[in-house]
Scaffold this active site. Structure first.
Site, PDB file in Angstrom:
ATOM      1  CB  SER A 285      -1.498   0.166   1.232  1.00 50.02           C
ATOM      2  OG  SER A 285      -2.258  -0.778   0.637  1.00 50.02           O
TER       3      SER A 285
ATOM      4  CE1 TYR B  18      -3.635  -0.557   5.046  1.00 46.23           C
ATOM      5  CE2 TYR B  18      -1.830  -0.861   6.813  1.00 46.23           C
ATOM      6  CZ  TYR B  18      -2.488  -0.679   5.359  1.00 46.23           C
ATOM      7  OH  TYR B  18      -1.232  -1.590   4.628  1.00 46.23           O
TER       8      TYR B  18
ATOM      9  CB  VAL C 258      -0.236  -5.843   3.987  1.00 44.82           C
ATOM     10  CG1 VAL C 258      -1.556  -5.002   5.192  1.00 44.82           C
ATOM     11  CG2 VAL C 258      -0.015  -6.469   2.713  1.00 44.82           C
TER      12      VAL C 258
HETATM   13  N1  GLU Z   1      -2.364  -5.462  -1.864  1.00 45.15           N
HETATM   14  C1  GLU Z   1      -2.792  -5.275   0.080  1.00 45.15           C
HETATM   15  C2  GLU Z   1      -4.020  -5.952  -0.724  1.00 45.15           C
HETATM   16  O1  GLU Z   1      -4.972  -5.078  -1.573  1.00 45.15           O
HETATM   17  C3  GLU Z   1      -2.547  -4.315   0.207  1.00 45.15           C
HETATM   18  C4  GLU Z   1      -2.753  -4.239   0.884  1.00 45.15           C
HETATM   19  C5  GLU Z   1      -1.679  -3.261   2.253  1.00 45.15           C
HETATM   20  O2  GLU Z   1      -0.676  -2.884   1.643  1.00 45.15           O
HETATM   21  O3  GLU Z   1      -2.649  -2.058   2.753  1.00 45.15           O
HETATM   22  O4  GLU Z   1      -4.680  -6.187   0.055  1.00 45.15           O
END
Ligand code: GLU
Length: 306
Positions: free
Chosen positions: A67, A242, A260
């Site tokens: 992200s 988040y 993540v």
């Molecule tokens: N590729 C991850 C997803 O779409 C990214 C999530 C993240 O890093 O917040 O779930």
């Protein structure tokens, strides 16, 4: 601002945190390619606005930026679209998980902000309308990092194979008219941007325009205007970590964007950008030791926007 010798500070943080590796948190398990990453890694790197660098631990190891890529896709979209970008994307913290569908239903397909998955997918749609989004992202990051940056095809495939919630978000938004382009094409861009692979050192350099009023970290040319840069920083502070953005502001007080993959990039406006990485995540999806490292950095340096 008095000059500060950052190297001993980063060495100290690395020495304090390394013994804690493997003692808590969990590597993201829902993307198989990320579930295989060893949690026993910690890196930290910074670059000041004047170009000084400092780094410690696994700072040169490439990791999946996930992200954190949302910062750069947003930057491309703001550059191209300016204010019109906000016709389809909000700017409020979501207060719900990054991949939640619920809010999209009540808010008629308009994602709360560009850093939740729905928002980033809507940004990817804007980029698809403008051309070869994957190539544009790679080119931007390569220029900002001063060296080529890679997209990890295996991670992108792994995301595509398991990205059912992201597909649901994209289809849902398409149903509301938020996306102009074919859902599969937009998701392909989104999965590939998440699969960009960079080190802390590269990220600390690449995000450098965010601490310098939008000027390129190496060339000094404008990447964003000063006003646009302030807005990206504001979004990072309010929406970049988040559901823990309030806690990050409270304990760290710096604009941050996490992923993540265990990376977090933080901005000290007019001073430096800092990237930390450790793959094991806490319950909010942020790197457990990465967060601790940022707390220690602020404690030791007193650098914070507050
Ligand atoms: N590729 C991850 C997803 O779409 C990214 C999530 C993240 O890093 O917040 O779930």
């Amino acid at each position: 601002m008095p000059p500060m010798d950052f190297q001993p500070i980063l060495d100290d943080i690395n020495a304090q945190l390394r013994p804690l590796l493997g003692q808590g948190g969990k590597v993201a398990g829902y993307i198989p390619a990320l579930a295989r990453v060893s949690p026993l890694q910690f890196g930290i790197a910074l670059r000041t606005c004047a170009g000084e660098t400092a780094a410690a631990g696994d700072s040169a190891t490439r990791f999946s930026i996930q992200s954190m890529s949302k910062l750069f896709s947003l930057t491309l979209a703001i550059r191209a679209l300016g204010e019109t970008l906000w016709e389809r994307i909000g700017r409020e913290p979501s207060g719900s998980p990054f991949n939640s569908l619920v809010q999209l239903e009540t808010e008629r397909g308009i994602p709360r902000n560009p850093f939740i998955n729905a928002g980033a997918i809507a940004v990817a749609d804007r980029l698809v309308s403008m051309g070869d989004a994957k190539a544009e992202l790679l080119a931007l990051l390569g220029r900002l990092a001063g060296e080529p940056v890679l997209m990890d095809a295996e991670v992108a495939r792994s995301e595509a194979d398991t990205g059912f919630r992201n597909a649901a978000l994209a289809n849902f938004m398409k149903g509301f008219g938020t996306l102009d382009n074919d859902v599969a094409t937009v998701l392909d861009v989104y999965f590939h941007q998440c699969a960009l692979s960079m080190s802390c050192e590269q990220m600390a350099c690449a995000a450098g325009y965010l601490c310098r009023d939008g000027r390129h970290p190496l060339a000094g040319t404008p990447v964003l205007s000063p006003a646009q840069t302030r807005r990206v920083n504001a979004l990072m502070l309010t929406c970049g970590t988040y559901d823990a953005a309030g806690e990050f502001a409270f304990r760290i007080g710096l604009p941050c964007k996490s992923g993540v993959g265990g990376g977090i990039v933080a901005v000290v406006p007019d001073r430096l950008t800092l990237c930390v990485w450790s793959p094991a995540l806490d319950g909010t999806g942020n790197s457990l030791l990465g967060r601790r490292a940022l707390e220690l950095f602020v404690e030791k340096t007193g650098l914070s926007v507050f």
